[in-house]
Design an enzyme around this catalytic site. Structure first.
Site, PDB file in Angstrom:
ATOM      1  N   GLU A 130       0.024   0.629  10.556  1.00 17.14           N
ATOM      2  CA  GLU A 130      -1.432   0.429  10.639  1.00 17.14           C
ATOM      3  C   GLU A 130      -2.124   1.646  11.234  1.00 17.14           C
ATOM      4  O   GLU A 130      -2.990   1.543  12.091  1.00 17.14           O
ATOM      5  CB  GLU A 130      -1.748  -0.850  11.454  1.00 17.14           C
ATOM      6  N   TRP A 166       8.274   0.335   2.036  1.00 14.60           N
ATOM      7  CA  TRP A 166       7.988  -0.103   3.410  1.00 14.60           C
ATOM      8  C   TRP A 166       7.022  -1.284   3.402  1.00 14.60           C
ATOM      9  O   TRP A 166       6.107  -1.351   4.226  1.00 14.60           O
ATOM     10  CB  TRP A 166       7.404   1.046   4.255  1.00 14.60           C
ATOM     11  N   ILE A 167       7.210  -2.203   2.484  1.00 12.58           N
ATOM     12  CA  ILE A 167       6.302  -3.340   2.377  1.00 12.58           C
ATOM     13  C   ILE A 167       6.837  -4.489   3.239  1.00 12.58           C
ATOM     14  O   ILE A 167       7.822  -5.157   2.882  1.00 12.58           O
ATOM     15  CB  ILE A 167       6.148  -3.795   0.897  1.00 12.58           C
ATOM     16  N   THR A 168       6.187  -4.689   4.375  1.00 10.75           N
ATOM     17  CA  THR A 168       6.633  -5.683   5.342  1.00 10.75           C
ATOM     18  C   THR A 168       6.584  -7.085   4.725  1.00 10.75           C
ATOM     19  O   THR A 168       5.555  -7.476   4.175  1.00 10.75           O
ATOM     20  CB  THR A 168       5.735  -5.609   6.597  1.00 10.75           C
ATOM     21  N   LEU A 226       0.828  -1.204   0.000  1.00 12.66           N
ATOM     22  CA  LEU A 226       0.000   0.000   0.000  1.00 12.66           C
ATOM     23  C   LEU A 226       0.870   1.265   0.000  1.00 12.66           C
ATOM     24  O   LEU A 226       0.695   2.139  -0.847  1.00 12.66           O
ATOM     25  CB  LEU A 226      -0.923  -0.029   1.231  1.00 12.66           C
ATOM     26  N   SER A 252       0.103   7.950   5.295  1.00 12.72           N
ATOM     27  CA  SER A 252      -1.219   7.940   5.926  1.00 12.72           C
ATOM     28  C   SER A 252      -2.347   8.200   4.932  1.00 12.72           C
ATOM     29  O   SER A 252      -3.444   7.644   5.074  1.00 12.72           O
ATOM     30  CB  SER A 252      -1.264   8.997   7.038  1.00 12.72           C
ATOM     31  N   HIS A 263      17.174  -1.416  33.166  1.00 13.56           N
ATOM     32  CA  HIS A 263      18.433  -2.124  32.879  1.00 13.56           C
ATOM     33  C   HIS A 263      19.653  -1.198  32.876  1.00 13.56           C
ATOM     34  O   HIS A 263      20.789  -1.686  32.768  1.00 13.56           O
ATOM     35  CB  HIS A 263      18.352  -2.826  31.517  1.00 13.56           C
TER      36      HIS A 263
END
Lengths: 392, 84
Positions: free
Chosen positions: A370, A166-168, A135, A142, A345
């Site tokens: 998302e 940015w296509i996972t 997308l 956005s 930590h």
């Protein structure tokens, strides 16, 4: 670190039925045994080995929510959420694989033609085929309605030109659900990776989900049969991406709960054993405050995720805003929790010896994907004004 | 049945819009009441409330743009023969 038994006990809070508790215990056992031990290596190498994806497929985890008639697990939304949380506790990259794969499967099951469902869903259910949503673009985030990738009809074929970014899992996905601009507006098209003209480039150096095989996807005159159109032309964002992102928000929300659980597990274990000023740091009140904030955020976020899941399973229309609220709350809480886990930590949290610096980068990504935090805030403000202020 | 559909549609919209001054034929999209998320909620509402399945070919703005349109659309779906 928490044990599987601890995890099962933690989810058995009286809100879930025994089937959900048992499913979650199974997910937790798998994640503890097969995911947690490799998560830091995946993060450092910025790579998901194919055999890891194969194992998720073989175990039926990638196909868990796909309808049983297509060979999937046919699980309900709450079960899918519990899986996303456990995977997210172990490795956010693998959780993001579950997210993108199930988004495409969900859209196919909901809006695909019979031929599309019969062609693709069995392969997605078995994990033989991995799917990704294409997308975003270099200039389009956005505002998804502004996609510039073009699709045009040429006889019995659709031809695509453009650049997705940015296509996972785009670097390894066999099936891409591409949203492109057609004559009627944004239009969704199924594109096999094997088609001539599809070219991907792995994006490295990301702040989080570094093993997610995120890619630039170039579509240079890619031709697919016209029956690869998914849904209505012109409704590629509202109908198709909207349906996909609704489920994506839901699993990202649960994945964020998983990150908070991981932060709690790591921080509690560290605070128990690390001594400063002659005492374990768990006895220092300001450390206890960090832990208590994480703990409250974990339970609040988890309850909102459960609310969204129960509504999805009831087919309640309010499941959509509920997923938005859960995603907004859990992702922002995960960033706080991961930041505080690094703080607990100290210098050790800044290095690679402990996983908390990985959690911090992963959590930040949850706030962006998302729907950014700000996009959700805009929508949630509308709900607040309607719910508490009446109509203007 | 028709009155019942109208009542249930207005009941649902009233949770999100000021319906007191909303005529049955007013375009809820043009009046700015419908976000992309709410458009999906409307589809989910119609399916859940009236036990129908909204198909690709049903996704016409004309089926969802007003109370009257929604009433007509739901009535049509309920009277259509069930596909085998």
């Amino acid at each position: 670190m928490s044990t599987t038994l601890d995890r099962a006990r933690a989810v058995d809070d009286g809100l879930l039925g025994s089937a959900h508790v048992a499913a979650c215990a199974g997910f937790a056992e798998f994640v503890d045994r097969r995911v947690v031990p490799i998560a830091d290596d995946l993060h450092r190498s910025q790579y998901t080995p194919p055999q890891v994806i194969d194992e998720l497929g073989r175990r039926g985890l990638l196909g868990l929510p796909i309808p049983a008639e297509y060979g999937g697990g046919g699980c309900d939304a709450v079960t899918l959420g519990l899986l996303a949380a456990e995977l997210g506790r172990g490795c956010s990259s693998l959780r993001s694989l579950l997210t993108v794969h199930t988004m495409v499967a969900h859209v196919l099951a909901r809006w695909g033609s019979r031929a599309q469902r019969e062609t693709w869903l069995p392969r997605l259910a078995s994990g033989e085929c991995v799917a990704a949503l294409a997308l975003s673009e270099p200039e389009v985030g956005s505002d998804a309605t502004a996609v510039r990738t073009r699709v045009e009809r040429d006889g019995d074929e659709l031809v695509l030109h453009g650049h997705k970014k940015w296509i996972t899992y785009g670097h390894v996905a066999d099936l891409l659900l591409v949203v492109a601009r057609g004559p009627e507006g944004p239009t969704a098209v199924l594109v096999e990776r094997s088609r001539p003209g599809v070219r991907t480039r792995l994006i490295t150096g990301m702040i989080g989900i570094r093993a997610s095989m995120t890619a630039d996807v170039h579509l240079d005159g890619v031709r697919v049969p016209a029956d690869h159109l998914l849904g209505r032309p012109g409704l590629g964002t509202t109908q198709i991406a909207g349906t996909a992102l609704d489920l994506g928000r839901y699993t990202v929300a649960w994945g964020s709960v998983g990150i908070i659980a991981a932060c709690l597990g790591a921080s509690v274990a560290y605070a128990d054993t690390r001594e400063q000023f002659g005492a374990p740091i768990r006895e220092h009140q300001l450390v206890r405050r960090l832990i208590s904030d994480m703990y409250a955020d974990y339970h609040a976020s988890r309850l909102l995720c459960l609310d969204a899941g129960v509504r999805r399973d009831r087919r309640d229309p309010a499941a959509l805003p509920a997923a938005s609220l859960a995603k907004y709350t859990a992702s922002t809480a995960a960033v706080r929790a991961a930041s505080d886990a690094v703080q607990v930590h100290g210098a050790n949290g800044c290095g690679s010896e402990y996983p908390v610096q990985r959690y911090l980068g992963d959590a930040k990504v949850m706030e962006v994907i998302e729907g950014t935090t700000q996009l959700h805030q805009v929508g949630l403000a509308d709900h607040a004004f309607h719910e508490f202020g009446g109509f203007k | 049945m028709s009155t019942d559909i109208r009542t249930r549609v207005i009941g649902y919209l009233s949770r999100y819009f000021p319906v007191s001054d909303l005529a049955d034929t007013d375009d809820i999209f043009k009046r700015g009441f419908v976000s992309s998320m709410f458009a999906m909620q409307l589809v989910a509402f119609v399916e859940q409330e009236f036990a129908v399945v909204v198909e690709n070919e049903d996704l016409e703005l004309d089926n969802f743009r007003s109370v009257a349109a929604l009433e007509r659309f739901v009535r049509g779906k309920l009277s259509a023969p069930v596909a085998s």
